[in-house]
Design an enzyme around this catalytic site. Structure first.
Site, PDB file in Angstrom:
ATOM      1  N   ASP A 127       0.867  -1.186   0.000  1.00 35.43           N
ATOM      2  CA  ASP A 127       0.000   0.000   0.000  1.00 35.43           C
ATOM      3  C   ASP A 127       0.900   1.231   0.000  1.00 35.43           C
ATOM      4  O   ASP A 127       2.105   1.132   0.250  1.00 35.43           O
ATOM      5  CB  ASP A 127      -0.884  -0.018   1.272  1.00 35.43           C
ATOM      6  CG  ASP A 127      -1.762   1.217   1.377  1.00 35.43           C
ATOM      7  OD1 ASP A 127      -2.349   1.619   0.353  1.00 35.43           O
ATOM      8  OD2 ASP A 127      -1.852   1.813   2.473  1.00 35.43           O
ATOM      9  N   SER A 128       0.286   2.372  -0.222  1.00 33.27           N
ATOM     10  CA  SER A 128       1.034   3.624  -0.169  1.00 33.27           C
ATOM     11  C   SER A 128       1.528   3.936   1.251  1.00 33.27           C
ATOM     12  O   SER A 128       2.482   4.686   1.419  1.00 33.27           O
ATOM     13  CB  SER A 128       0.150   4.767  -0.652  1.00 33.27           C
ATOM     14  OG  SER A 128      -1.044   4.802   0.109  1.00 33.27           O
ATOM     15  N   CYS A 178      -3.794  -1.004  -1.945  1.00 34.06           N
ATOM     16  CA  CYS A 178      -4.088   0.413  -2.203  1.00 34.06           C
ATOM     17  C   CYS A 178      -5.052   0.534  -3.387  1.00 34.06           C
ATOM     18  O   CYS A 178      -4.774   0.030  -4.482  1.00 34.06           O
ATOM     19  CB  CYS A 178      -2.769   1.109  -2.514  1.00 34.06           C
ATOM     20  SG  CYS A 178      -2.932   2.849  -2.890  1.00 34.06           S
ATOM     21  N   CYS A 189     -11.233   3.019  -0.563  1.00 27.93           N
ATOM     22  CA  CYS A 189      -9.953   3.526  -0.058  1.00 27.93           C
ATOM     23  C   CYS A 189      -9.603   2.740   1.190  1.00 27.93           C
ATOM     24  O   CYS A 189     -10.494   2.395   1.986  1.00 27.93           O
ATOM     25  CB  CYS A 189     -10.080   5.016   0.266  1.00 27.93           C
ATOM     26  SG  CYS A 189      -8.610   5.736   1.013  1.00 27.93           S
ATOM     27  N   HIS A 240      -8.448   3.532   3.960  1.00 27.84           N
ATOM     28  CA  HIS A 240      -8.726   4.128   5.263  1.00 27.84           C
ATOM     29  C   HIS A 240     -10.195   4.077   5.689  1.00 27.84           C
ATOM     30  O   HIS A 240     -10.507   4.240   6.864  1.00 27.84           O
ATOM     31  CB  HIS A 240      -8.310   5.599   5.262  1.00 27.84           C
ATOM     32  CG  HIS A 240      -6.843   5.831   5.175  1.00 27.84           C
ATOM     33  ND1 HIS A 240      -6.054   5.281   4.186  1.00 27.84           N
ATOM     34  CD2 HIS A 240      -6.010   6.569   5.948  1.00 27.84           C
ATOM     35  CE1 HIS A 240      -4.810   5.670   4.366  1.00 27.84           C
ATOM     36  NE2 HIS A 240      -4.753   6.450   5.416  1.00 27.84           N
ATOM     37  N   GLU A 246      -6.178   9.428   9.628  1.00 34.12           N
ATOM     38  CA  GLU A 246      -4.816   9.332  10.182  1.00 34.12           C
ATOM     39  C   GLU A 246      -4.655  10.200  11.425  1.00 34.12           C
ATOM     40  O   GLU A 246      -3.857   9.892  12.308  1.00 34.12           O
ATOM     41  CB  GLU A 246      -3.785   9.694   9.115  1.00 34.12           C
ATOM     42  CG  GLU A 246      -3.833   8.698   7.975  1.00 34.12           C
ATOM     43  CD  GLU A 246      -2.569   8.554   7.173  1.00 34.12           C
ATOM     44  OE1 GLU A 246      -1.596   9.281   7.429  1.00 34.12           O
ATOM     45  OE2 GLU A 246      -2.571   7.682   6.278  1.00 34.12           O
TER      46      GLU A 246
HETATM   47  N1  DGL Z   1      -4.010   3.873   0.115  1.00 32.89           N
HETATM   48  C1  DGL Z   1      -4.682   4.904  -0.629  1.00 32.89           C
HETATM   49  C2  DGL Z   1      -5.907   4.297  -1.345  1.00 32.89           C
HETATM   50  O1  DGL Z   1      -6.458   3.299  -0.922  1.00 32.89           O
HETATM   51  C3  DGL Z   1      -5.098   6.066   0.258  1.00 32.89           C
HETATM   52  C4  DGL Z   1      -3.947   6.887   0.772  1.00 32.89           C
HETATM   53  C5  DGL Z   1      -3.148   7.555  -0.339  1.00 32.89           C
HETATM   54  O2  DGL Z   1      -3.673   8.459  -1.016  1.00 32.89           O
HETATM   55  O3  DGL Z   1      -2.007   7.158  -0.514  1.00 32.89           O
HETATM   56  O4  DGL Z   1      -6.320   4.827  -2.349  1.00 32.89           O
END
Ligand code: DGL
Length: 268
Positions: free
Chosen positions: A10-11, A73, A184, A186, A152
């Site tokens: 993931d990012s 992600c 997403c 989060h 976050e």
């Molecule tokens: N992990 C990213 C997503 O699911 C969200 C956070 C980011 O923008 O890096 O799209």
């Protein structure tokens, strides 16, 4: 191969919502998690940059001998999944297919709302995948770039979050959505607030749970499930380490992530 770890990237640390769902469903699997915390967020970056980052993330996991890769992600799945599948010869799953399957498992689903990062919405990946599966759907996509930072900050029950969520959701509610896709990493943490703000009958599809279920089906189909007798371990690697990420990781995973290691990309 069955005994190799599963690679999940993931990012940042948000993808640990996917790890948690995978651990709940497949406790025998060893997981190697990579979070590209040094370069997050991906959601506001260009498709070319995201493809390059996803390529480096996948190479890191491959160098560690993973048996398959889950792109946790949504933004990276939206922009990079096809190119990763072309380049690398191992099973690679994203979060979109599974979410779309889950949304359309309901034969009554007609008006689908999607909330996600700007990058995911702009890619049209969800919109295309939905429209390919069912004709006549009314799809309403809403970029919600403020939500991931609020999660976050742990502002889940904060009035500001409720206000911002209302601004994103009201147009979708006005369109009469019957399904909302939380596209997403989060957003599973926002489910309790979302439930409060949405009409009761709106069906929520969260990409973490649906991705874990999809993974279980795929590993079964490919005969790659770890033996039941095994006790799965989790290794977390982040490209930037700070105390804050430890706290965040614990929140997303709902337990201590163990020792977090620093990952250096590009060397593999
Ligand atoms: N992990 C990213 C997503 O699911 C969200 C956070 C980011 O923008 O890096 O799209």
């Amino acid at each position: 191969m069955k005994s190799g770890p599963l690679g999940i990237f993931d990012s940042g640390v948000g993808g640990l919502t996917v790890v948690r769902a995978v651990q709940d469903l497949l406790p025998a699997e060893d997981i190697l998690y990579l979070g590209d915390t040094a370069r997050m967020p991906y959601g506001s970056k260009s498709p070319e940059t995201i493809r390059q980052f996803a390529d480096e993330d996948a190479r890191f996991l491959l160098a560690h001998g993973v048996k398959g890769i889950v792109v946790a992600c949504n933004t990276a799945t939206a922009h990079a999944l096809p190119s990763l599948r072309e380049k690398f010869q191992l099973p690679i799953l994203g979060v979109i297919e599974a979410g779309v399957d889950a949304a359309l498992a309901n034969p009554q689903a007609q008006r689908i709302g999607i909330i996600a990062t700007r990058g995911t919405i702009r890619s049209h990946a969800y919109q295309h995948a939905l429209a390919l599966r069912r004709t006549g759907l009314l799809i309403h996509a809403q970029a919600a770039p403020l939500l991931a930072p609020l999660v976050e900050e742990d502002w889940i029950d904060h009035p500001a979050t409720e206000l911002i969520l209302k601004a994103y959701l009201d147009p979708l509610i006005e369109k009469g959505i019957d399904t909302l896709m939380l596209a997403c990493t989060h957003y599973p943490l926002l489910i309790s607030v979302l439930r409060k703000l949405l009409p009761e009958d709106v069906f929520l599809v969260d990409s973490a749970t649906t991705c874990a279920e999809h993974l279980q089906r795929e590993l079964t189909r490919l005969d790659l499930l770890a033996p039941d007798s095994h006790e799965g371990k989790l290794e977390v690697h982040l490209t930037d380490l700070s105390e804050e990420f430890e706290v965040l990781a614990r929140r997303f995973l709902r337990k201590a992530p163990g020792r977090i290691q620093r990952a250096v990309l590009g060397g593999a």
